[in-house]
Design an enzyme around this catalytic site. Structure first.
Site, PDB file in Angstrom:
ATOM      1  N   GLU A 143      47.004  38.454  49.412  1.00 50.26           N
ATOM      2  CA  GLU A 143      46.325  37.185  49.127  1.00 50.26           C
ATOM      3  C   GLU A 143      44.888  37.173  49.635  1.00 50.26           C
ATOM      4  OE1 GLU A 143      45.826  33.213  47.764  1.00 50.26           O
ATOM      5  OE2 GLU A 143      47.241  34.824  47.272  1.00 50.26           O
ATOM      6  N   ASP A 252      38.865  37.112  23.992  1.00 48.19           N
ATOM      7  CA  ASP A 252      37.421  37.114  23.793  1.00 48.19           C
ATOM      8  C   ASP A 252      36.820  37.898  24.962  1.00 48.19           C
ATOM      9  OD1 ASP A 252      34.794  36.261  22.944  1.00 48.19           O
ATOM     10  OD2 ASP A 252      34.882  34.763  24.536  1.00 48.19           O
TER      11      ASP A 252
END
Length: 511
Positions: A143, A252
């Protein structure tokens, strides 16, 4: 007024000087307690935002007792602008600038750093021994990696390691070369010595330092327990199998996988600068001849509505309509036309092809490296492990797409993609384009199996109209969503993400 302005400037400079001096002393005390700067080792340097001067700690002093007057002020070329302010007692040697100064300056110059820290923490020393004989520290699926600028949980964080020398200043050349070699890294480890870490601001440098010390400790402890700190955690066993609600991920590029600034401020200007020289040197090649014929055809189509100004179609047609023989007047007219089309961001097939050819030279020479957001590669690998097929759909040519990901800042990422689509399949704002792509992908249940991620509302609306699932990418530098909705005239709502790590959180994982 001028006197008042000058007085205000002096006051702000004095306030800035006082703040930085006190801040350095405060951080020195914090880092001493943390074990980073014990035994007079370690150092801190912070650059003023007002005048660019660098405040550095002196060498060989106990950092927890340092006072604001003890600091050196240094210029970007390493010259001492102001020595420490405190009085030198008889018989005592004058204060000495930190031996870290030449090393700090590499980070300030090459990375435009706002602060650079040097830590002698035990974990920085020990962790280099875990990679004895290697030149990189690596860790993933933690994390705290998210605290490092440009990185995400799924990424493998890489921190380069250089060999120690007898004297600190002798490390300068090696550290400078390593900073240049690892553009994504915010730190360099020195074997059996410590770490240099930096950030755009002192806050970011501090955060980077804290996260890296934490990750080094994790690596050391996991190694003791016989655990691999570069492997993903084992999945929980479940009675029901879980898989993504989509079988195909269509992406995209600009503003989604890569920063808009890279396309607009790096790729487009590079193509504009090198178009003429590329055409001149490859004029007789079949690929260039094909582009020339298409550009002239496009110019003829433009002539009726756009016939004046530098680089206008009429000027191009007047030069010559036959691209076979190299002619300077034709080359000049073509270059002007290309510059104008790039400036207007025209989505022309031959222009995109030419840009791809020019960029290929840049990528292969090492002048260009495709910038990809740090959270993208790890998430794509995780999705592929679930059987999701990943593809790209961009206004840039398929060749340009492959080049960007083959020469990316994260290495060759092309193995993560199955298909590439450009505007030859159709405009990105028309639903029929997405329907055709779904057919090409072989979706069993049709477009509903495809998740399309883009930064453009008009494209998301077209994909949704074709039956695809959609997500809008919200990244720094993208056109604000509200402005897009207003320009597009839509009130439809689309789920949004600011990181690829949000994809699984937003999309249902149960079929």
């Amino acid at each position: 007024v001028a006197l008042a302005f000058a007085a205000d400037s002096v006051r702000r400079m004095d306030d800035d000087d006082k703040f930085i001096r006190e801040l350095v002393c405060e951080l020195c005390r914090q880092f001493f307690v943390a074990g980073w700067v014990t035994g007079t080792g370690g150092s801190i340097s912070i650059r003023s935002k007002l005048n660019g001067n660098i405040y550095m700690t002196p060498s060989g002093v106990q950092k927890e007792r340092i006072q604001p007057a003890d600091l050196f002020i240094v210029g970007m070329e390493g010259q001492v602008i102001k020595p420490p302010l405190n009085e030198i007692l008889p018989g005592c040697p004058p204060p000495k600038l930190s031996d870290c100064a030449p090393l700090f300056l590499h980070a300030f110059r090459q990375r435009n750093a706002g602060a650079v820290l040097h830590s002698h923490a035990i974990c920085c020393n020990l962790v280099t021994s875990l990679f004895e004989g290697e030149s990189e520290f690596k860790i993933s699926h933690q994390e705290m990696i998210k605290g490092i600028d440009g990185h995400g949980y799924f990424d493998q964080l890489v921190i380069p390691i250089i060999e120690n020398t007898a004297w600190e200043h002798e490390l300068a050349d090696s550290l400078g070369e390593t900073i240049a070699k690892y553009p994504l890294s915010c730190a360099v480890l020195v074997r059996r010595h410590g770490m240099y870490v930096w950030g755009k601001t002192w806050e970011q440098a501090k955060r980077h330092g804290e996260c890296l010390h934490y990750l080094f400790e994790v690596a050391i402890q996991m190694k003791k327990l016989g655990m691999d700190f570069n492997s993903p955690p084992a999945p929980l066993s479940r009675k029901r199998s879980r898989s993504a609600s989509f079988r195909h991920l269509l992406l995209d590029i600009e503003g989604t996988t890569s920063p808009i600034e890279f396309v607009k401020d790096v790729l487009f200007p590079y193509a504009a600068r090198h178009a003429r020289s590329f055409l001149s040197s490859t004029w007789g090649s079949p690929a260039t001849q094909a582009v020339l014929r298409e550009l002239l055809t496009q110019a003829q189509a433009d002539a009726a509505s756009d016939s004046s100004g530098p680089g206008g179609p009429a000027q191009l047609l007047e030069a010559r309509a036959d691209p076979v023989a190299l002619d300077e007047s034709l080359l000049t007219a073509l270059d002007l036309y290309i510059q104008r089309c790039i400036a207007l961001d025209r989505k022309l097939g031959p222009l995109k092809t030419l840009q791809g050819l020019v960029w290929r030279r840049g990528y292969e020479s090492g002048e260009l490296r495709g910038q990809v957001f740090g959270d993208v590669p790890g998430v794509l690998r995780a999705l592929r492990s679930q059987g999701v097929h990943c593809s790209l759909y961009s206004s840039g040519s398929k060749q340009a797409q492959r080049l960007l990901f083959a020469h990316s800042t994260h290495g060759d990422l092309t193995p993560l993609f199955d298909s590439y689509f450009d505007t030859r399949v159709g405009p990105k704002t028309e639903a029929s384009s997405y329907a055709d792509i779904a057919l090409c992908l072989g979706s069993v249940r049709g477009p509903e199996e495809v998740l399309f991620v883009t930064d453009a509302v008009a494209e998301a609306a077209a994909a949704r109209a074709a039956g695809m699932q959609t997500l809008l990418s919200i990244r720094p530098g993208n056109t604000p969503l509200a402005a897009q909705m207003q320009a597009f005239g839509s009130t439809a709502e689309f789920p949004t993400i600011s990181s690829f790590e949000d994809i699984e959180a937003i999309m249902s994982l149960d079929k």
